[in-house]
Design a protein around this motif. Structure first.
Motif, short mmCIF file in Angstrom:
data_model
loop_
_atom_site.label_atom_id
_atom_site.label_comp_id
_atom_site.label_asym_id
_atom_site.label_seq_id
_atom_site.Cartn_x
_atom_site.Cartn_y
_atom_site.Cartn_z
N ASP A 89 57.37 24.93 143.51
CA ASP A 89 58.42 25.59 142.73
C ASP A 89 59.54 26.14 143.60
OD1 ASP A 89 57.11 27.70 143.90
OD2 ASP A 89 56.76 28.81 142.03
N GLY A 90 59.46 25.91 144.92
CA GLY A 90 60.52 26.36 145.82
C GLY A 90 60.28 27.73 146.42
N LYS A 91 59.21 28.41 146.03
CA LYS A 91 58.92 29.73 146.59
C LYS A 91 58.44 29.61 148.03
CE LYS A 91 59.68 32.48 142.99
NZ LYS A 91 58.56 33.03 142.22
N ILE A 92 58.62 30.71 148.77
CA ILE A 92 58.23 30.79 150.18
C ILE A 92 57.29 31.97 150.37
CG2 ILE A 92 59.06 31.14 152.55
CD1 ILE A 92 61.82 30.12 151.55
N ALA A 93 56.22 31.76 151.10
CA ALA A 93 55.32 32.87 151.44
C ALA A 93 55.28 33.05 152.95
CB ALA A 93 53.91 32.61 150.92
N VAL A 94 55.36 34.29 153.38
CA VAL A 94 55.13 34.64 154.78
C VAL A 94 53.77 35.32 154.84
CG1 VAL A 94 55.87 36.06 156.73
CG2 VAL A 94 57.56 34.84 155.36
N THR A 105 58.95 17.83 144.92
CA THR A 105 59.93 18.29 143.94
C THR A 105 61.26 18.58 144.61
OG1 THR A 105 59.33 20.62 144.24
CG2 THR A 105 58.10 19.38 142.57
N ALA A 106 62.31 18.56 143.82
CA ALA A 106 63.64 18.90 144.34
C ALA A 106 63.67 20.34 144.84
CB ALA A 106 64.69 18.69 143.26
#
Length: 247
Positions: free
Chosen positions: A118-123, A160-161
């Motif tokens: 979904d384009g989310k980023i986790a650190v 996904t895009a």
């Protein structure tokens, strides 16, 4: 327990290695719910989940003491898209963390950064802590690991895009932050490192001596030529765009 003024002083940029929401809440005499609401945190355990813009703000409001000169691109292979339900980011991160600790014997989750469909980023793993993993100590010493959720070998997940944009965007941001120019010496694929010797072999290895990671279909392929033709130009264009916006 009421939130005191000190709770308003906490910013996601100040979260350090070993911090969790319960420990932060205790330090700031706040409830976890109020702490998240006051500071806009989307955090569970050590994992901080962000949008692209939130990651940008986090990155440029942090200073890191470890030298970082190599950005690693990986895919998870498993978990893949079938395991992503749209809202189980933290469950997936905690599963990977538990596997890396209990099965691989590492001291923490291997990767610093994770991207989702979904384009989310986790650190997760702090940037000041070198990553772990089968790519080996040479790549990890000054490296920063990005795990991209999905199996991007041809015939499996189609990226996904949203995730594609995130991978280019965050790689460009990291290049700006750490003064890197996209090349095989600054952005590396796991496929270019020998499984046994842990030496960089680029395209000069037998298939059984290297992983396909980050996937035979990752931005046109997993070779150095595909990186130069399909991936690095996108990152370079995004760097120019971001620098223009920052002026």
């Amino acid at each position: 327990m009421p939130v005191y003024a000190s709770a308003n002083q906490l910013n996601v940029n100040e979260v350090k290695e070993g911090d969790t929401l319960p420990s932060i809440a205790q330090s700031y005499e706040a409830t976890i719910d109020d702490l998240q609401q006051t500071n806009g945190l989307n955090m569970q355990g050590q994992h901080i989940l962000m949008t692209r813009e939130e990651f940008k703000n986090w990155l440029f409001n942090n200073e890191f003491t470890r030298e970082i000169s190599l950005i690693q691109q990986h895919h998870t292979w498993l978990p893949a898209y079938a395991q992503f339900k749209g809202n189980n980011h933290f469950q997936m991160l905690e599963s990977m963390e538990n596997f890396h600790k209990s099965e691989m014997g590492w001291n923490n989750i291997a990767q610093n950064i994770t991207t989702f469909p979904d384009g989310k980023i986790a650190v997760s793993r702090p940037f000041n802590s070198a990553p772990e993993g089968t790519i080996g100590p040479k790549a990890n010493a000054n490296g920063l690991t990005i795990e991209n959720i999905g199996n991007f070998d041809i015939g499996n997940d189609t990226m996904t895009a949203e995730q594609k944009e995130t991978i280019v965007y965050l790689t460009a941001l990291l290049c700006i932050k750490f003064g890197l120019t996209p090349s095989v010496d600054s952005i590396t694929y796991h496929h270019w490192w020998h499984l046994k010797t842990k030496e960089r072999v680029l395209d000069n290895a037998q298939d059984y001596d290297v992983k396909t990671c980050p996937g035979t279909g990752f931005f046109g392929g997993n070779s150095t030529e595909s990186a130069k033709k399909y991936f690095y130009p996108l990152v370079s264009q995004k760097i120019e765009q971001l620098l223009a916006e920052m002026k």
